[in-house]
Motif scaffolding. Structure first.
Motif, PDB file in Angstrom:
ATOM      1  N   TRP A 136       0.870  -1.274  -0.050  1.00  0.00           N
ATOM      2  CA  TRP A 136       0.074  -0.132  -0.050  1.00  0.00           C
ATOM      3  C   TRP A 136       0.878   1.160   0.112  1.00  0.00           C
ATOM      4  CZ3 TRP A 136      -3.033   4.095   0.581  1.00  0.00           C
ATOM      5  CH2 TRP A 136      -4.308   3.963   0.223  1.00  0.00           C
TER       6      TRP A 136
ATOM      7  N   GLN B 212      -4.602 -15.075   3.958  1.00  0.00           N
ATOM      8  CA  GLN B 212      -4.039 -14.383   3.009  1.00  0.00           C
ATOM      9  C   GLN B 212      -2.952 -13.145   3.599  1.00  0.00           C
ATOM     10  OE1 GLN B 212      -7.150 -12.516   0.771  1.00  0.00           O
ATOM     11  NE2 GLN B 212      -7.535 -14.317  -0.468  1.00  0.00           N
TER      12      GLN B 212
ATOM     13  N   ASP C  83     -10.081  -3.085   2.342  1.00  0.00           N
ATOM     14  CA  ASP C  83      -8.950  -3.856   2.116  1.00  0.00           C
ATOM     15  C   ASP C  83      -8.745  -5.113   2.925  1.00  0.00           C
ATOM     16  OD1 ASP C  83      -6.438  -4.545   1.141  1.00  0.00           O
ATOM     17  OD2 ASP C  83      -5.290  -2.840   2.329  1.00  0.00           O
TER      18      ASP C  83
ATOM     19  N   HIS D  72      -9.272 -10.915   0.547  1.00  0.00           N
ATOM     20  CA  HIS D  72      -9.394 -10.630  -0.924  1.00  0.00           C
ATOM     21  C   HIS D  72     -10.192 -11.586  -1.973  1.00  0.00           C
ATOM     22  CE1 HIS D  72      -7.430  -6.866  -0.225  1.00  0.00           C
ATOM     23  NE2 HIS D  72      -5.996  -7.202  -0.254  1.00  0.00           N
TER      24      HIS D  72
ATOM     25  N   HIS E 210      -8.445  -1.958  -2.542  1.00  0.00           N
ATOM     26  CA  HIS E 210      -7.001  -2.353  -2.962  1.00  0.00           C
ATOM     27  C   HIS E 210      -6.738  -3.705  -3.709  1.00  0.00           C
ATOM     28  CE1 HIS E 210      -2.758  -3.291  -1.509  1.00  0.00           C
ATOM     29  NE2 HIS E 210      -2.739  -2.296  -2.491  1.00  0.00           N
ATOM     30  N   ASP E 211      -5.723  -3.852  -4.274  1.00  0.00           N
ATOM     31  CA  ASP E 211      -5.606  -5.200  -4.970  1.00  0.00           C
ATOM     32  C   ASP E 211      -6.274  -5.351  -6.178  1.00  0.00           C
ATOM     33  OD1 ASP E 211      -3.042  -6.348  -4.237  1.00  0.00           O
ATOM     34  OD2 ASP E 211      -3.973  -6.697  -1.982  1.00  0.00           O
ATOM     35  N   THR E 212      -6.898  -4.511  -6.728  1.00  0.00           N
ATOM     36  CA  THR E 212      -7.704  -4.814  -7.902  1.00  0.00           C
ATOM     37  C   THR E 212      -6.966  -5.043  -9.235  1.00  0.00           C
ATOM     38  OG1 THR E 212      -7.161  -2.374  -8.575  1.00  0.00           O
ATOM     39  CG2 THR E 212      -9.425  -2.764  -7.442  1.00  0.00           C
TER      40      THR E 212
ATOM     41  N   THR F 116      -4.232  -7.433  -8.898  1.00  0.00           N
ATOM     42  CA  THR F 116      -3.687  -8.780  -8.510  1.00  0.00           C
ATOM     43  C   THR F 116      -4.584  -9.797  -9.150  1.00  0.00           C
ATOM     44  OG1 THR F 116      -2.726  -7.782  -6.668  1.00  0.00           O
ATOM     45  CG2 THR F 116      -2.654 -10.423  -6.984  1.00  0.00           C
TER      46      THR F 116
ATOM     47  N   PHE G  70      -7.480 -14.317  -5.102  1.00  0.00           N
ATOM     48  CA  PHE G  70      -7.739 -13.087  -4.941  1.00  0.00           C
ATOM     49  C   PHE G  70      -8.708 -13.000  -6.125  1.00  0.00           C
ATOM     50  CE2 PHE G  70      -4.215 -10.318  -2.917  1.00  0.00           C
ATOM     51  CZ  PHE G  70      -3.936 -11.299  -1.977  1.00  0.00           C
TER      52      PHE G  70
ATOM     53  N   TRP H 180     -10.192  -8.297  -8.400  1.00  0.00           N
ATOM     54  CA  TRP H 180     -10.325  -7.523  -9.852  1.00  0.00           C
ATOM     55  C   TRP H 180     -11.619  -7.804 -10.553  1.00  0.00           C
ATOM     56  CZ3 TRP H 180     -11.171 -11.452 -13.411  1.00  0.00           C
ATOM     57  CH2 TRP H 180     -11.083 -12.747 -13.036  1.00  0.00           C
TER      58      TRP H 180
ATOM     59  N   GLY I 188      -0.204  -3.047  -6.522  1.00  0.00           N
ATOM     60  CA  GLY I 188      -1.228  -4.152  -6.446  1.00  0.00           C
ATOM     61  C   GLY I 188      -2.691  -3.878  -6.890  1.00  0.00           C
TER      62      GLY I 188
END
Ligand SMILES: C[S@@+](CC[C@H](N)C(=O)[O-])C[C@H]1O[C@@H](n2cnc3c(N)ncnc32)[C@H](O)[C@@H]1O
Length: 320
Positions: free
Chosen positions: A27, A84, A133, A136, A161-163, A165, A171, A174, A193
């Motif tokens: 982050w 995770q 966040d 995920h 967050h982590d869109t 990955t 995960f 996305w 990420g």
């Protein structure tokens, strides 16, 4: 007609150095955008779901202080971890409190709870900025979104967050992002990420709406700008990683010194010092690196000298 102008020099907070970071959080690369978003949105209430060591949360708090935004903040986490993020003990929250409480407790509360239980503490339509966040997996993040979306106000902005990955089977942020982003004014930063910005409120602050339109019309430029600023944060994080290596090297050297009857030499810095002032720490790490290399060299020279003399009865005096 939305203005298509955005001048970062009107938001100097975007160039601020970090006041807090941990060794591994991805982050950190989004700190500059967190600072800007606070300046643009000036949320009345900010809630984060998933805080762990506090990287993202403390960046928002830093931005709030720097911009004198009148924001009440809540960090929600079990502070137990998950499959995770890894499972961890009470020391993580304790260490976060040491940094957080003196600086931010007048406007910020750390809520140790399950997300579902904590949601009951927030009225519908009460949150201006929500950062999701937590876990995920697609089902988890979708559940968090569906539980908390009604808590978001008509000025609402939601961050994920982590869109970006996409290569981990466990995960699925996305996938949710692919579903939600076409339905709202949205923007994704693929670095760090991936950070998704979703403007859900019909009355979102105009500076945010203008920035979003500018960013969408100048996507490569804006992404590049924030990735470059994010890289600057990574540089500080590298010094934390370096300190980790240096501590391991000191241990190896201490073992060596003990073998030849010398006192162990102590590390001059620890990672905890770096978490709370990364820029100053980066300079200290450079000095510590020099110390370790010199120590290593001195021991090697002494050992080489011993080997040359090959006289076990009369060893040279070890270096002090
Ligand atoms: C990805 S980490 C958060 C990273 C953090 N935002 C940062 O800047 O590094 C996810 C955190 O969410 C917490 N978490 C996941 N699911 C949760 C749930 N249902 N309730 C409470 N905490 C949860 C975990 O304990 C973990 O600390």
């Amino acid at each position: 007609m939305a203005s298509l102008d955005f001048n970062p020099l009107e938001h100097p907070v975007v160039f601020a150095g970090p006041q807090f970071m941990s060794i591994y959080s991805a982050w950190v690369e989004h700190f500059p955008f967190a600072f800007l978003l606070i300046d643009l949105a000036r949320p009345r209430v900010f809630v984060e779901l998933g805080t762990h060591q506090g990287d993202s949360y403390c960046a928002f708090c830093q931005g709030i202080v720097a911009t004198a935004s009148q924001t009440k903040c809540f960090a929600v986490d079990s502070w137990a971890g998950d499959d995770q993020a890894g499972f961890y003990g009470d020391e993580v929250l304790k260490s976060l409190r040491e940094h957080h409480d003196p600086l931010y407790s007048r406007f910020s509360t750390l809520v140790r709870a399950n997300f579902d239980d904590a949601s009951k503490q927030f009225a519908d339509g009460s949150i201006d900025l929500l950062h999701i966040d937590g876990h995920h997996a697609y089902e988890s993040v979708k559940h968090d979104w569906e539980t908390w979306r009604r808590k978001v106000s008509d000025r609402g902005i939601v961050l994920f967050h982590d869109t970006a990955t996409r290569d981990r089977e466990d995960f699925g942020v996305w996938k949710l992002w692919d579903e939600l982003s076409p339905q709202h004014l949205s923007l994704e930063f693929p670095h760090g990420g991936g950070l998704g910005v979703l403007v859900t409120g019909a009355n979102a602050p105009q500076p945010v709406v203008q920035f979003m339109h500018f960013a969408r019309a100048n996507l490569a430029l804006v992404r590049n700008f924030f990735e470059t600023l994010g890289n600057r944060m990574l540089t500080f994080q590298v010094s934390l990683k370096m300190c980790d290596r240096l501590e391991a090297t000191w241990q190896a050297l201490a073992h060596w010194r003990q073998q030849v009857g010398m006192q162990p030499a102590l590390p001059a810095i620890t990672m905890a010092q770096g978490m709370t002032n990364p820029p100053a720490f980066a300079r200290m790490t450079a000095e510590e690196t020099r110390r370790v290399i010199e120590e290593d060299l001195r021991l090697r020279q002494w050992l080489a000298q011993q080997q040359r003399q090959q006289s076990p009865q009369q060893p040279s005096k070890p270096p002090a």
